[in-house]
Design a protein around this motif. Structure first.
Motif, PDB file in Angstrom:
ATOM      1  N   ALA A 210       0.834  -1.210   0.000  1.00 38.99           N
ATOM      2  CA  ALA A 210       0.000   0.000   0.000  1.00 38.99           C
ATOM      3  C   ALA A 210       0.868   1.258   0.000  1.00 38.99           C
ATOM      4  O   ALA A 210       0.578   2.221  -0.726  1.00 38.99           O
ATOM      5  CB  ALA A 210      -0.932  -0.005   1.205  1.00 38.99           C
ATOM      6  N   PHE A 211       1.941   1.262   0.788  1.00 37.88           N
ATOM      7  CA  PHE A 211       2.856   2.409   0.793  1.00 37.88           C
ATOM      8  C   PHE A 211       3.567   2.539  -0.552  1.00 37.88           C
ATOM      9  O   PHE A 211       3.761   3.648  -1.061  1.00 37.88           O
ATOM     10  CB  PHE A 211       3.878   2.283   1.923  1.00 37.88           C
ATOM     11  CG  PHE A 211       3.416   2.859   3.228  1.00 37.88           C
ATOM     12  CD1 PHE A 211       3.450   4.229   3.456  1.00 37.88           C
ATOM     13  CD2 PHE A 211       2.926   2.047   4.232  1.00 37.88           C
ATOM     14  CE1 PHE A 211       3.015   4.770   4.651  1.00 37.88           C
ATOM     15  CE2 PHE A 211       2.490   2.576   5.438  1.00 37.88           C
ATOM     16  CZ  PHE A 211       2.535   3.947   5.648  1.00 37.88           C
ATOM     17  N   LEU A 212       3.982   1.418  -1.112  1.00 39.76           N
ATOM     18  CA  LEU A 212       4.671   1.446  -2.404  1.00 39.76           C
ATOM     19  C   LEU A 212       3.760   2.018  -3.483  1.00 39.76           C
ATOM     20  O   LEU A 212       4.199   2.800  -4.331  1.00 39.76           O
ATOM     21  CB  LEU A 212       5.113   0.027  -2.777  1.00 39.76           C
ATOM     22  CG  LEU A 212       5.942  -0.123  -4.053  1.00 39.76           C
ATOM     23  CD1 LEU A 212       7.265   0.624  -3.915  1.00 39.76           C
ATOM     24  CD2 LEU A 212       6.194  -1.594  -4.346  1.00 39.76           C
ATOM     25  N   HIS A 213       2.489   1.639  -3.442  1.00 41.81           N
ATOM     26  CA  HIS A 213       1.526   2.156  -4.417  1.00 41.81           C
ATOM     27  C   HIS A 213       1.387   3.679  -4.306  1.00 41.81           C
ATOM     28  O   HIS A 213       1.138   4.354  -5.307  1.00 41.81           O
ATOM     29  CB  HIS A 213       0.173   1.480  -4.196  1.00 41.81           C
ATOM     30  CG  HIS A 213      -0.850   1.846  -5.226  1.00 41.81           C
ATOM     31  ND1 HIS A 213      -0.820   1.363  -6.517  1.00 41.81           N
ATOM     32  CD2 HIS A 213      -1.941   2.651  -5.169  1.00 41.81           C
ATOM     33  CE1 HIS A 213      -1.826   1.851  -7.194  1.00 41.81           C
ATOM     34  NE2 HIS A 213      -2.529   2.638  -6.408  1.00 41.81           N
ATOM     35  N   LEU A 214       1.574   4.207  -3.114  1.00 42.09           N
ATOM     36  CA  LEU A 214       1.469   5.652  -2.892  1.00 42.09           C
ATOM     37  C   LEU A 214       2.769   6.389  -3.191  1.00 42.09           C
ATOM     38  O   LEU A 214       2.836   7.605  -3.046  1.00 42.09           O
ATOM     39  CB  LEU A 214       1.083   5.930  -1.432  1.00 42.09           C
ATOM     40  CG  LEU A 214      -0.308   5.478  -0.998  1.00 42.09           C
ATOM     41  CD1 LEU A 214      -0.444   5.600   0.511  1.00 42.09           C
ATOM     42  CD2 LEU A 214      -1.387   6.299  -1.690  1.00 42.09           C
ATOM     43  N   ARG A 215       3.817   5.656  -3.595  1.00 47.71           N
ATOM     44  CA  ARG A 215       5.143   6.213  -3.870  1.00 47.71           C
ATOM     45  C   ARG A 215       5.826   6.718  -2.609  1.00 47.71           C
ATOM     46  O   ARG A 215       6.708   7.580  -2.673  1.00 47.71           O
ATOM     47  CB  ARG A 215       5.081   7.332  -4.926  1.00 47.71           C
ATOM     48  CG  ARG A 215       4.553   6.898  -6.273  1.00 47.71           C
ATOM     49  CD  ARG A 215       4.537   8.071  -7.232  1.00 47.71           C
ATOM     50  NE  ARG A 215       5.874   8.600  -7.440  1.00 47.71           N
ATOM     51  CZ  ARG A 215       6.704   8.206  -8.405  1.00 47.71           C
ATOM     52  NH1 ARG A 215       6.341   7.272  -9.237  1.00 47.71           N
ATOM     53  NH2 ARG A 215       7.892   8.743  -8.526  1.00 47.71           N
ATOM     54  N   PHE A 216       5.446   6.197  -1.454  1.00 48.85           N
ATOM     55  CA  PHE A 216       6.123   6.531  -0.214  1.00 48.85           C
ATOM     56  C   PHE A 216       7.143   5.446   0.115  1.00 48.85           C
ATOM     57  O   PHE A 216       7.042   4.305  -0.346  1.00 48.85           O
ATOM     58  CB  PHE A 216       5.126   6.663   0.939  1.00 48.85           C
ATOM     59  CG  PHE A 216       4.376   7.961   0.936  1.00 48.85           C
ATOM     60  CD1 PHE A 216       4.925   9.105   1.487  1.00 48.85           C
ATOM     61  CD2 PHE A 216       3.112   8.053   0.361  1.00 48.85           C
ATOM     62  CE1 PHE A 216       4.241  10.305   1.480  1.00 48.85           C
ATOM     63  CE2 PHE A 216       2.419   9.254   0.345  1.00 48.85           C
ATOM     64  CZ  PHE A 216       2.985  10.380   0.915  1.00 48.85           C
TER      65      PHE A 216
END
Length: 410
Positions: A210-216
């Protein structure tokens, strides 16, 4: 703190409790997708000179009106150090896209509309007007003008625009430093054989994805046993270098649910525990003390927010989308919350009043349909869903064809 609160109340309390993070200077490309921490003003005129927008011929409109045909006396290419001496009104020059327009010239004729014979230019464009195909100095932006406002999310086009102004670095709101603490003695790592009573641990990969999808940046992962002293120590250690701590499991009121007392023992002040929703009712949210700089409104003594998410995977992801994203949005200034639409509900749905239900669904062309396997432990339907359907707390029945709110996954 003991009573359950509504979904709207919970989101409001999170938004009011979390403080935006401080700024950090990064390379321009590293700022992609981040929120600008300050206004950016152009240090140059863009373009810095009158510039041809076409391959063709440059001349003075007044000269063209007076002489008709014009002598071609030179050539100016893109990147030329100078446009040459000022030509006479009866003269013209061959010019290329991006090249500086000679002083005194104000119009460019595209080469397809030109006739050249014996060194003389004849205009074949009856629609030509004065100033055509010339980009004036500062027409994109003038020196000292506001290029981008504080709070703007930097896109690919934004990166290109700022690069064209000569910027190499930008100040952005830094990313939150997140620690994910996974609890549960019954958990086994994927790839290892399951013992009796064990289940594979998936929440860490769920949150990381989920964080990766947000580019975080990816959260730091910590695994903790179901005991109060050990979990308290894990939270205390995470507070040393985390803006946000997310715990999964152990947040209810069972004999082995230690998240709430451990968070409080680590210095967290409870903001709420339990929301009137399904799935994810036992959600916990708390804040560690912080200090504000009165002049800048930024955190000077570190703030850490703590989320305790229920352990069931569908509850974890629902609470992440609805509440953790609310905190990240305030932290970073980036609009990361799920977009919301109204849709026609293909299926009917009944429930008891008192809880908001978030249901996994498929949205398409203004219509949403309900998926099966809505239980909080089941991710199979979540993996197929592209939205959450929100059924309000006060509703007991939604008829087929009624309008419902849907939260769309990006």
């Amino acid at each position: 703190m003991k009573k359950m609160i509504s979904v709207a109340e919970a989101k409001g309390l999170i938004a009011d409790s979390v403080l935006r993070l401080d700024a950090v200077e990064v390379k321009l490309m590293d700022g992609l997708g981040r929120c600008l921490a300050e206004d950016i003003f152009s240090q140059i005129d863009m373009p810095g000179f009158a510039q041809s927008a076409m391959d063709g011929y440059a001349f003075s409109w007044r000269g063209y009106q007076e002489f008709g045909k014009m002598e071609i006396v030179g050539e100016v290419a893109a990147g030329a150090a100078e446009a040459g001496p000022r030509p006479a009104p009866y003269q013209s020059v061959r010019i290329f896209t991006g090249a500086p327009v000679p002083e005194g010239f104000d119009t460019v004729l595209m080469q397809e509309k030109a006739s050249v014979r014996d060194g003389m230019l004849e205009v074949l464009d009856n629609d030509l007007i004065c100033g055509r195909n010339v980009r004036l100095q500062g027409s994109e932006i003038s020196k000292g003008a506001l290029a981008m406002k504080k709070g703007t999310v930097l896109t690919a086009a934004g990166v290109g625009f700022l690069a064209s102004l000569g910027l190499e670095k930008v100040a952005v709101v830094r990313e939150p430093r997140v620690t994910l603490i996974v609890t549960g003695d019954e958990l086994q790592q994927p790839g290892l054989p399951l013992g009796f009573g064990q289940v594979y641990e998936s929440n860490s990969q769920l949150i990381q994805a989920a964080f990766l999808h947000l580019r975080f940046s990816q959260p730091k992962i910590v695994y903790a046993k179901d005991d109060l002293p050990g979990l308290t120590e894990s939270i205390c250690l995470a507070m040393l270098d985390s803006d946000m701590i997310v715990l999964t499991g152990g947040v209810s009121v069972g004999d082995y649910d230690f998240v709430v007392p451990a968070a409080e023992a680590a210095g967290t002040t409870s903001v709420f525990h339990k929301i009137k929703q399904k799935p994810g009712k036992p959600l916990f949210f708390g804040v560690r003390d912080y200090v504000l700089d009165a002049k800048t409104d930024l955190v000077t003594a570190k703030q850490t927010v703590v989320f305790g998410l229920p352990g069931n995977p569908a509850s974890v992801l629902t609470c992440f989308y609805q509440y953790v994203l609310t905190a990240i949005e305030v932290y970073s200034g980036c609009p990361v919350s799920l977009p919301v639409k109204h849709a026609s509900f293909l299926d009917g749905y009944k429930k008891n009043r008192g809880l908001t239900h978030f249901l996994k669904g498929i949205y398409s062309d203004g219509v949403v349909r309900l998926l099966g396997a809505q239980e909080s432990y089941r991710l199979s339907s979540f993996s197929l869903a592209n939205c959450l359907i929100e059924i309000p707390e006060e509703s007991s029945e939604i008829s087929a064809g009624a309008s419902v709110v849907v939260h769309l996954f990006g």
